[in-house]
Design an enzyme around this catalytic site. Structure first.
Site, PDB file in Angstrom:
ATOM      1  N   GLY A 239     -66.006 -88.130  17.488  1.00 49.15           N
ATOM      2  CA  GLY A 239     -67.130 -87.621  17.106  1.00 49.15           C
ATOM      3  C   GLY A 239     -66.839 -86.123  16.705  1.00 49.15           C
ATOM      4  O   GLY A 239     -65.853 -85.609  16.866  1.00 49.15           O
TER       5      GLY A 239
ATOM      6  N   CYS B 118     -59.842 -89.839  20.370  1.00 51.95           N
ATOM      7  CA  CYS B 118     -60.272 -88.547  19.626  1.00 51.95           C
ATOM      8  C   CYS B 118     -61.142 -87.920  20.572  1.00 51.95           C
ATOM      9  O   CYS B 118     -60.791 -87.322  21.781  1.00 51.95           O
ATOM     10  CB  CYS B 118     -60.752 -88.849  18.399  1.00 51.95           C
ATOM     11  N   TYR B 119     -62.414 -87.634  20.258  1.00 50.97           N
ATOM     12  CA  TYR B 119     -63.391 -86.800  20.894  1.00 50.97           C
ATOM     13  C   TYR B 119     -63.695 -87.498  22.340  1.00 50.97           C
ATOM     14  O   TYR B 119     -63.592 -86.960  23.446  1.00 50.97           O
ATOM     15  CB  TYR B 119     -64.825 -86.871  20.357  1.00 50.97           C
TER      16      TYR B 119
ATOM     17  N   HIS C 222     -56.712 -91.797  15.341  1.00 44.22           N
ATOM     18  CA  HIS C 222     -57.466 -93.075  15.195  1.00 44.22           C
ATOM     19  C   HIS C 222     -56.730 -94.421  14.876  1.00 44.22           C
ATOM     20  O   HIS C 222     -56.261 -94.587  13.768  1.00 44.22           O
ATOM     21  CB  HIS C 222     -58.455 -92.805  14.125  1.00 44.22           C
TER      22      HIS C 222
ATOM     23  N   GLU D 155     -58.108 -97.157  14.602  1.00 50.06           N
ATOM     24  CA  GLU D 155     -58.862 -98.176  14.126  1.00 50.06           C
ATOM     25  C   GLU D 155     -59.011 -97.832  12.670  1.00 50.06           C
ATOM     26  O   GLU D 155     -59.242 -98.799  11.730  1.00 50.06           O
ATOM     27  CB  GLU D 155     -60.542 -98.035  14.291  1.00 50.06           C
TER      28      GLU D 155
ATOM     29  N   GLY E  83     -80.803-116.302  -2.350  1.00 44.30           N
ATOM     30  CA  GLY E  83     -79.590-116.777  -3.230  1.00 44.30           C
ATOM     31  C   GLY E  83     -78.487-115.749  -2.702  1.00 44.30           C
ATOM     32  O   GLY E  83     -77.396-116.012  -3.302  1.00 44.30           O
ATOM     33  N   GLY E  84     -78.574-114.694  -2.150  1.00 39.76           N
ATOM     34  CA  GLY E  84     -77.537-113.777  -1.676  1.00 39.76           C
ATOM     35  C   GLY E  84     -76.896-114.341  -0.386  1.00 39.76           C
ATOM     36  O   GLY E  84     -77.201-115.306   0.008  1.00 39.76           O
TER      37      GLY E  84
ATOM     38  N   ASP F 186     -76.414-113.349   2.785  1.00 44.23           N
ATOM     39  CA  ASP F 186     -77.066-113.126   4.160  1.00 44.23           C
ATOM     40  C   ASP F 186     -77.995-114.108   4.225  1.00 44.23           C
ATOM     41  O   ASP F 186     -78.349-114.960   5.267  1.00 44.23           O
ATOM     42  CB  ASP F 186     -77.546-111.850   4.425  1.00 44.23           C
ATOM     43  N   SER F 187     -79.023-114.426   3.194  1.00 46.05           N
ATOM     44  CA  SER F 187     -80.087-115.305   3.307  1.00 46.05           C
ATOM     45  C   SER F 187     -79.598-116.755   3.238  1.00 46.05           C
ATOM     46  O   SER F 187     -80.238-117.668   4.085  1.00 46.05           O
ATOM     47  CB  SER F 187     -81.467-115.077   2.398  1.00 46.05           C
TER      48      SER F 187
ATOM     49  N   LYS G  89     -70.721-108.005   8.053  1.00 49.13           N
ATOM     50  CA  LYS G  89     -70.766-108.853   6.670  1.00 49.13           C
ATOM     51  C   LYS G  89     -69.712-109.844   6.577  1.00 49.13           C
ATOM     52  O   LYS G  89     -69.643-110.886   6.127  1.00 49.13           O
ATOM     53  CB  LYS G  89     -70.832-107.998   5.689  1.00 49.13           C
TER      54      LYS G  89
END
Ligand code: XMP
Length: 514
Positions: free
Chosen positions: A55, A82-83, A170, A172, A225-226, A228-229, A370
């Site tokens: 942070g 870190c923080y 870090h 990650e 059509g994407g 996610d949907s 995603k």
């Protein structure tokens, strides 16, 4: 959903979501929670481990985000980054601060002195990513050093009696090439996670949850059509079959073959109850003569809601509305019970249909990132073409035909766009980029074709790399690929005699042109 939960405390780090994704990559389920969640609530959630994020604050600063110090007494393993490490050491009597040489940004060489526990199998010397002003200068005698860099003697520490580890760097980020190993060691060896959070288990659990929630009522699912949907719809079809009615609105602003792909995938393949509404004329009539981008968006948004509402009314006993909301949207909108407060971030794709429609929401993807949604899509049998689809804006080609919209302009743009996307697919570049499309510019320019002079349209190609669509860099596509696309468009698309490539980054430019 799972009995293996890891909590990530968010101290305002730009990397909190990245930490969560790294943990999920180890097949361990995790959630991001506010930094000040009480120890009692943590106990209730019964996590296998806790990760404290970094942070931007300084631990002594007034108003600096602190966690409940009692979390260190729960016996739950903690990895403090870190923080987070500075805070843990500060709570336990250490001294945190900044001296002239302690600021470290960028790559550093880490020397590991104790290659056990979290550093098992770790190289003695390796590169790590540092990004801090403060650091722990003196740790209490409860801690021992595990690793150091030239300017940071306490780059990694371990509490002598508690399962508490601190990292000043870090693990990650991709710039710490072996960081994943530390997270894997922590999750498996310190927390005792089995790493059994798999997509197949997610599907089984979610299918059960959907059935329990929905009972025998009907669910409406908006299908764009994407990715996610489509994944959301496929999951619902798997869970409740004919009880879900998918509504797809063809607004006349879709790309080549898009409507057919949706129909084929959901009607022929998934045997879903697909309501494909042909509203092309309605949208194009409403847009006639309109050239202001925001005005176009407003008209499209309003028309969409009207059309959707009308179609929804034709579905008897519809009680629920399914939405493909993802975890980052849930976090950023402050919509998760223990999660951090909403961050102010304007994103076009957040939103959806208004509450006045009166449906109860079903959001089966709200725990997923995603990349996990894509994995889920593959698992559910969606075609690659759908699973790896780039995002496409709600207003569709209306914001890619600059200025006023006509059928003829849309047809020209569709052809150019298809040529570009096909070449990207063929060359393997589609998957290496985040979003690519053609834009029909409102300019005409002079050219020669055969013996004649032409005065025709210009098409711009846009292709970007981005992680979050908030910032983006233009893709360095190979010159010969660009040359092939340009030649094909000029030869095959009537009315276009010039192709340009957009080399602006976001910011200051946006990804779309309107
Ligand atoms: P910009 O152009 O703002 O785009 O850099 C960022 C991302 O959002 C998409 N986009 C939209 N999506 N409705 C949407 O659903 C919109 O009005 C809209 N405008 C932009 C854009 O395609 C990119 O992925």
């Amino acid at each position: 959903m799972t009995n293996e939960l890891v909590l990530i405390f968010d101290f305002g780090s730009q990397f909190a979501q990245l930490i969560a994704r790294r943990v999920r990559e180890q097949n361990v389920f995790c959630q991001i929670v506010r930094h000040d969640i009480s120890a009692a609530r943590v106990k209730e959630l019964n996590p296998k481990g806790i990760i404290l994020s970094g942070g931007p604050a300084s631990v002594y600063e007034p108003g600096a985000p602190h966690c409940d110090p009692k979390i260190f007494e729960l016996g739950v393993p903690v990895l403090a980054i870190c923080y987070g490490m500075q805070l843990a050491c500060y709570f336990m009597g250490g001294k945190v601060g900044q001296t002239a040489h302690t600021r470290e940004y960028g790559r550093a060489t880490l020397t590991v002195s104790e290659r056990n526990t979290i550093f098992q199998g770790y190289p003695t010397e390796s590169t790590v990513w540092m990004s801090h002003g403060d650091q722990v200068q003196v740790a209490s005698s409860d801690f021992e050093a595990l690793a150091s860099t030239d300017t940071c003697p306490l780059a990694a520490v371990k509490h002598k009696t508690r399962p508490l580890f601190g990292l000043q760097f870090h693990p990650e980020v991709a710039h710490t090439p072996h960081g994943g190993q530390i997270l894997a060691n922590f999750l498996r060896d310190v927390c005792g996670c089995s790493g059994s959070w798999k997509m197949t288990a997610f599907i089984d659990n979610t299918v059960r949850d959907i059935r329990a929630k929905v009972g025998n009522k009907r669910v409406i699912c908006g299908l764009s059509g994407g990715v996610d949907s489509s994944v959301c719809a496929a999951l619902l079809v798997k869970a409740i079959g004919p009880q879900v009615a998918c509504i797809y609105v063809d607004n006349g602003l879709m790309r080549e073959g898009e409507t057919e792909l949706v129909k084929h995938t959901f009607r022929d393949w998934f045997k879903a109850d697909l309501h494909a509404v042909d509203a092309r004329e309605r949208f194009l009539t409403a847009l006639k003569g309109v050239s202001d981008p925001q005005e176009k968006r407003k008209i499209i948004g309003k028309t969409f809601i009207d059309v959707f509402k009308h179609e929804a009314k034709s579905i008897p006993d519809a009680h629920f509305l399914a939405q493909g909301t993802l975890y980052p949207d849930v976090i950023e909108s402050g919509g998760s019970a223990d999660g951090p407060a909403a961050t102010i971030k304007l994103h076009h794709n957040v939103g959806g249909l208004p509450a006045e429609l009166g449906f109860e929401l079903v959001e089966p993807l709200r725990d997923l990132f995603k990349d996990e949604v894509r994995r889920l899509g593959v698992e559910l049998g969606l075609p690659e073409e759908v699973v790896w689809r780039h995002p496409f804006p709600g207003p569709g080609l209306a914001v890619r035909v600059l200025g006023d919209i006509t059928e003829a302009k849309l047809a020209t743009l569709r052809k150019a766009d298809t040529i570009f996307l096909e070449e990207l697919h063929k060359s393997g570049w589609y998957r290496k980029t985040s979003q690519a499309f053609a834009v029909l510019l409102p300019v005409q320019s002079v050219g020669v074709m055969g013996d004649g002079r032409t005065y025709e349209n210009a098409v711009c190609l846009r292709c970007v790399q981005t992680d979050d669509f908030m910032t983006a860099d233009w893709s360095r596509l190979p010159e010969d690929l660009l040359a092939r696309v340009a030649t094909a468009i000029i030869n095959k698309v009537k009315g276009v005699n010039r192709v340009v490539y957009d080399i602006s980054s976001k910011p200051p430019a946006t990804i779309e042109w309107e």
